[in-house]
Scaffold this motif. Structure first.
Motif, mmCIF file in Angstrom:
data_model
loop_
_atom_site.group_PDB
_atom_site.id
_atom_site.type_symbol
_atom_site.label_atom_id
_atom_site.label_comp_id
_atom_site.label_asym_id
_atom_site.label_seq_id
_atom_site.Cartn_x
_atom_site.Cartn_y
_atom_site.Cartn_z
ATOM 1 N N ILE A 68 10.883 0.443 4.724
ATOM 2 C CA ILE A 68 10.740 0.264 3.283
ATOM 3 C C ILE A 68 11.877 0.975 2.563
ATOM 4 O O ILE A 68 12.075 2.168 2.699
ATOM 5 C CB ILE A 68 9.369 0.758 2.775
ATOM 6 N N ILE A 69 12.685 0.212 1.867
ATOM 7 C CA ILE A 69 13.776 0.776 1.080
ATOM 8 C C ILE A 69 13.875 0.002 -0.224
ATOM 9 O O ILE A 69 13.384 -1.122 -0.339
ATOM 10 C CB ILE A 69 15.134 0.726 1.810
ATOM 11 N N TYR A 70 14.478 0.616 -1.202
ATOM 12 C CA TYR A 70 14.628 -0.016 -2.500
ATOM 13 C C TYR A 70 16.111 -0.217 -2.770
ATOM 14 O O TYR A 70 16.901 0.709 -2.630
ATOM 15 C CB TYR A 70 14.004 0.856 -3.597
ATOM 16 N N LYS A 71 16.496 -1.394 -3.137
ATOM 17 C CA LYS A 71 17.905 -1.666 -3.415
ATOM 18 C C LYS A 71 17.986 -2.726 -4.505
ATOM 19 O O LYS A 71 17.012 -3.421 -4.800
ATOM 20 C CB LYS A 71 18.644 -2.115 -2.167
ATOM 21 N N VAL A 102 -7.746 6.482 -0.239
ATOM 22 C CA VAL A 102 -6.623 7.027 0.527
ATOM 23 C C VAL A 102 -6.878 8.491 0.867
ATOM 24 O O VAL A 102 -7.301 9.279 0.030
ATOM 25 C CB VAL A 102 -5.314 6.907 -0.279
ATOM 26 N N ASN A 103 -6.626 8.851 2.124
ATOM 27 C CA ASN A 103 -6.629 10.260 2.528
ATOM 28 C C ASN A 103 -5.497 10.471 3.529
ATOM 29 O O ASN A 103 -4.933 9.518 4.067
ATOM 30 C CB ASN A 103 -7.984 10.684 3.120
ATOM 31 N N ASP A 104 -5.155 11.726 3.770
ATOM 32 C CA ASP A 104 -3.997 12.040 4.617
ATOM 33 C C ASP A 104 -4.156 11.505 6.033
ATOM 34 O O ASP A 104 -3.200 10.977 6.615
ATOM 35 C CB ASP A 104 -3.775 13.556 4.660
ATOM 36 N N MET A 105 -5.368 11.602 6.603
ATOM 37 C CA MET A 105 -5.589 11.159 7.981
ATOM 38 C C MET A 105 -5.369 9.655 8.100
ATOM 39 O O MET A 105 -4.707 9.184 9.033
ATOM 40 C CB MET A 105 -7.007 11.520 8.428
ATOM 41 N N TRP A 106 -5.920 8.895 7.153
ATOM 42 C CA TRP A 106 -5.738 7.444 7.176
ATOM 43 C C TRP A 106 -4.263 7.087 7.023
ATOM 44 O O TRP A 106 -3.740 6.265 7.772
ATOM 45 C CB TRP A 106 -6.551 6.788 6.060
ATOM 46 N N LEU A 125 0.840 -1.200 0.000
ATOM 47 C CA LEU A 125 0.000 0.000 0.000
ATOM 48 C C LEU A 125 0.871 1.245 0.000
ATOM 49 O O LEU A 125 0.645 2.193 -0.769
ATOM 50 C CB LEU A 125 -0.939 0.010 1.210
ATOM 51 N N ARG A 126 1.887 1.244 0.861
ATOM 52 C CA ARG A 126 2.754 2.421 0.937
ATOM 53 C C ARG A 126 3.523 2.613 -0.366
ATOM 54 O O ARG A 126 3.652 3.744 -0.855
ATOM 55 C CB ARG A 126 3.717 2.285 2.116
ATOM 56 N N PHE A 127 4.025 1.535 -0.931
ATOM 57 C CA PHE A 127 4.724 1.611 -2.210
ATOM 58 C C PHE A 127 3.797 2.164 -3.295
ATOM 59 O O PHE A 127 4.164 3.069 -4.061
ATOM 60 C CB PHE A 127 5.235 0.229 -2.601
ATOM 61 N N ALA A 128 2.583 1.627 -3.358
ATOM 62 C CA ALA A 128 1.637 2.040 -4.399
ATOM 63 C C ALA A 128 1.226 3.499 -4.248
ATOM 64 O O ALA A 128 1.062 4.217 -5.239
ATOM 65 C CB ALA A 128 0.402 1.146 -4.368
ATOM 66 N N ILE A 129 1.079 3.947 -3.003
ATOM 67 C CA ILE A 129 0.666 5.331 -2.750
ATOM 68 C C ILE A 129 1.802 6.306 -3.047
ATOM 69 O O ILE A 129 1.626 7.285 -3.782
ATOM 70 C CB ILE A 129 0.215 5.489 -1.284
ATOM 71 N N GLN A 130 2.971 6.032 -2.483
ATOM 72 C CA GLN A 130 4.067 6.999 -2.546
ATOM 73 C C GLN A 130 4.848 6.952 -3.854
ATOM 74 O O GLN A 130 5.379 7.970 -4.294
ATOM 75 C CB GLN A 130 5.023 6.784 -1.367
ATOM 76 N N VAL A 131 4.932 5.793 -4.474
ATOM 77 C CA VAL A 131 5.742 5.655 -5.681
ATOM 78 C C VAL A 131 4.891 5.713 -6.951
ATOM 79 O O VAL A 131 5.273 6.342 -7.934
ATOM 80 C CB VAL A 131 6.555 4.350 -5.640
#
Length: 208
Positions: free
Chosen positions: A199-202, A180-184, A130-136
């Motif tokens: 979470i890191i990418y290498k 997705v919203n900022d509060m969630w 979820l974090r990858f999909a949202i931020q990247v």
């Protein structure tokens, strides 16, 4: 740029799992998993030959609307770098091309190795994706389809913040969604720091 191109030769590292792109070296073990009738039912899949599975992997990797990762058990993988022995499941994103206003993705998670179920690996993997999909990638809406009898998966997605949208008696599944919203997002990051802060990418080492 597609998800598969973006993540080529890269990995996502969490507290207990490592996510790596689905590649040819993973196919034989994945094919063995998918001979299990219960996994076939839960994932809505048909059994394939090894050759068919290889063709499917190639198809997924060339599809800009799919993103597939193999889940590795970190404690097994990091000491020796053996991806095959460390495989415990997979996670997928399928992008909805019909929603032009908000980027939408269906997420699927499978912990194929029974000994690793109920230990938080599924939740950690979903949160990482979820974090990858949202931020990247910039996904704004997520969808998850879960079989009626898969109570543990239903409870996990509900706790993460998904809401029931519909039911299908034909497919025996419940569709959940999450906008997705900022509060969630801030709440998820705050309450699950130990799972998703790492979470890191290498670069991936292609070690069988």
């Amino acid at each position: 740029m597609s998800c598969n191109s973006l993540m080529k030769n890269r990995q996502i590292i969490g507290q207990s799992v490592v996510l790596v792109p689905y590649r040819e070296l993973h196919v034989p073990k994945y094919n063995q998993w998918m001979k299990d009738p219960n996994l076939q039912y839960l994932t809505g899949s048909e059994p394939l030959t090894l050759e068919e599975e290889l063709e499917m992997m190639d198809s997924w990797n060339s599809d800009e609307n799919k993103c597939t990762f193999i889940i590795l058990e970190k404690n097994l993988f990091q000491p020796i770098g053996d991806q095959i022995k460390s495989m415990i499941g997979d996670v997928n994103l399928f992008f909805d091309t019909t929603n032009n206003e908000e980027k939408t993705a269906e997420i699927e998670i499978m912990i194929a190795e029974e000994s690793y179920r109920g230990k938080g690996r599924g939740k950690e993997t979903v949160l990482l994706m979820l974090r990858f999909a949202i931020q990247v990638i910039g996904v704004k809406i997520f969808v998850a389809k879960i079989k009626y009898n898969n109570k543990s998966s239903q409870n996990m997605f509900i706790k993460i913040g998904f809401n029931e949208r519909s039911r299908s008696d034909v497919f025996e599944e419940i569709t959940y969604d999450l906008t997705v919203n900022d509060m969630w997002f801030e709440s998820i990051v705050k309450n699950n720091t130990n799972l998703i802060a790492l979470i890191i990418y290498k670069s991936c080492k292609r070690i069988a």
